[in-house]
Design an enzyme around this catalytic site. Structure first.
Site, PDB file in Angstrom:
ATOM      1  N   CYS A   1     -63.775 -14.553-131.932  1.00  0.00           N
ATOM      2  CA  CYS A   1     -64.759 -13.995-131.505  1.00  0.00           C
ATOM      3  C   CYS A   1     -65.588 -13.282-132.816  1.00  0.00           C
ATOM      4  O   CYS A   1     -66.646 -13.623-133.063  1.00  0.00           O
ATOM      5  CB  CYS A   1     -64.740 -12.791-130.473  1.00  0.00           C
ATOM      6  SG  CYS A   1     -63.750 -13.369-129.164  1.00  0.00           S
TER       7      CYS A   1
ATOM      8  N   HIS B   1     -69.662  -6.559-130.327  1.00  0.00           N
ATOM      9  CA  HIS B   1     -68.177  -6.897-131.077  1.00  0.00           C
ATOM     10  C   HIS B   1     -68.413  -7.082-132.373  1.00  0.00           C
ATOM     11  O   HIS B   1     -67.653  -7.566-132.980  1.00  0.00           O
ATOM     12  CB  HIS B   1     -67.930  -8.332-130.207  1.00  0.00           C
ATOM     13  CG  HIS B   1     -66.104  -8.162-130.482  1.00  0.00           C
ATOM     14  ND1 HIS B   1     -65.712  -9.463-130.458  1.00  0.00           N
ATOM     15  CD2 HIS B   1     -65.176  -7.118-130.736  1.00  0.00           C
ATOM     16  CE1 HIS B   1     -64.411  -9.137-130.277  1.00  0.00           C
ATOM     17  NE2 HIS B   1     -64.119  -7.867-130.540  1.00  0.00           N
TER      18      HIS B   1
END
Length: 438
Positions: A56, A117
């Site tokens: 990710c 993130h």
């Protein structure tokens, strides 16, 4: 032509063949992704598009900077996890130019709705890296109902402040995106909307699974949960939300001149369909890095086009800057290459060499035309992807000169990147390589 509005939609852990337009099968309830299939039919679909990483946050570093993620310390974490909280180094440095900051400086209104993130406040946040607005989670994965991260803390923010809001997260993100578009209608300035879903990332919860929230809160990875039916329904909920976004653009007469791009941050996990590719998240096999790429821009892109142009995440960031007429910061030259010529003429792909480096299992990869060089666990492979997309037939022994040449090319590229720090960590996800023997 006026500068386009831009909507950049990113799914999380979506497999290459999860969408109908990429060969995915219908679910029991019908087509899984009718809206995205429609965008592909009315726009341009890429068959050889990649993510910058099979996990990710490294891909998101590349998306934000239009540069290889290896240039930044935070992207050496695979991916950033809860140990990064409070760290002044493990995140996207606010002083680094980004896609939203460069667009903002040129007059765009910018918003991130969804997953960040890229480090935790106070050192890092979307508002410090070019976004005017932010609504979503800071971490990598949260429960869809309680909005708690894997350490049990609430993780849904409006700006830099926690925001308590009831509802299924995918729907909350979709509605917030529609709200942003509604507020931008009639404004003189163009807008850039990053819509970064957490779907279909674990935990495995549909809109109707609120009763699972207590169980999931104690096991966010949901190792014993989920199934392909739940997974497909999660994709369908996201697809419905994208339909709401497109309806808002049409309602305000903006769809014609808005560039909408859709992709995934990496390949799929355990319930994903990656056919005909092998591997998944965490792997530099095709299933871990080749992802859907759909572009819809009626003013520029002819309907029904398909291209075999090879590209990766940072190329799209460079493309959006090019479409907006925005130059890179001179001190931070882009590694991404604009695909704007391909959007206008899909049948004319250009040569593009792609490189990857992965701390996990000492992986490396190089895509050059039809050939791919891959190393996993110290073993070298050479695949002809035009003939063998499943990476089963290893040509390393048959064509040692090509293997040596591609290995040398990868080594030369690697010397231009900072080395992997000794303290960099790997947070294992699902998805194990299914590699052939040498």
């Amino acid at each position: 032509m006026a500068r386009p509005n831009i909507v950049f939609i990113v799914a999380d852990d979506l497999g290459f063949a999860d969408l109908g337009c990429y060969g995915g099968r219908d679910a029991a309830f019908g087509p899984v992704s009718p809206v995205l299939d429609g965008l592909a039919a009315a726009g341009l679909r890429f068959t050889q598009g990649y993510a910058n990483s099979p996990v990710c946050s490294p891909t998101r570093f590349a998306l934000m900077t239009a540069r290889y993620q290896y240039r930044l310390r935070g992207a050496a974490e695979e991916p950033i996890n809860s140990r990064s909280k409070g760290s002044p180094t493990l995140g996207l440095p606010p002083e680094h130019p980004t896609l939203p900051s460069l667009l903002k400086e040129s007059g765009y209104r910018t918003a991130l709705v969804g997953k960040w993130h890229l480090g935790y406040p106070p050192a890092f946040s979307p508002l410090l890296s070019g976004y005017d607005e932010f609504f979503g989670p800071m971490s990598g994965g949260v429960d869809y109902f309680s909005h708690c991260s894997n350490n049990g803390t609430h993780d849904l923010y409006l700006g830099d402040e926690e925001k308590q809001e009831e509802g299924y997260l995918t729907d909350l993100l979709s509605r917030r995106a529609v709200d942003f578009i509604d507020r931008m209608a009639g404004q003189d300035a163009p807008f850039f909307l990053s819509l970064h879903y957490t779907a279909p990332h674990w935990p495995w919860e549909t809109r109707d699974d609120a009763g699972l929230a207590r169980e999931v809160r104690d096991n966010l990875f949901h190792l014993h949960g989920g199934n392909i039916h739940t997974y497909r329904r999660m994709i369908h909920h996201m697809d419905e939300g994208i339909g709401w976004v497109m309806d808002a653009l049409r309602c305000h007469g903006m769809a014609q001149d808005t560039l909408v791009v859709f992709t995934s941050d990496n390949g799929g996990e355990r319930f994903s369909d990656n056919w005909p590719l092998v591997g998944g998240k965490m792997d530099l096999t095709e299933g871990g890095i080749r992802v859907p790429w759909i572009a819809h821009w009626p003013a520029v892109i002819a309907a029904g086009a398909v291209t075999a142009q090879q590209c990766m995440t940072m190329d799209w960031s460079a493309t959006l800057l090019d479409a907006a007429g925005v130059a890179a910061h001179p001190a931070y030259p882009l590694d991404g290459i604009s695909l704007l010529p391909v959007l206008k003429a899909p049948a004319r792909p250009f040569a593009r060499t792609l490189h990857w480096r992965m701390n996990h299992r000492g992986q490396r990869a190089l895509r050059d035309g039809r050939w791919k060089y891959l190393r996993v666990d110290g073993h070298d492979y050479l695949f002809d992807l035009e003939a063998d997309e499943r990476e089963r037939a290893n040509h390393a022994g048959r064509d040692p000169q090509r293997l040596a040449r591609m290995r040398d090319d990868w080594e030369a590229w690697s010397t231009t990147m900072p080395p992997i720090p000794e303290d960099a960590t790997v947070s294992l996800g699902y998805g194990a390589s299914d590699m052939p023997q040498r």
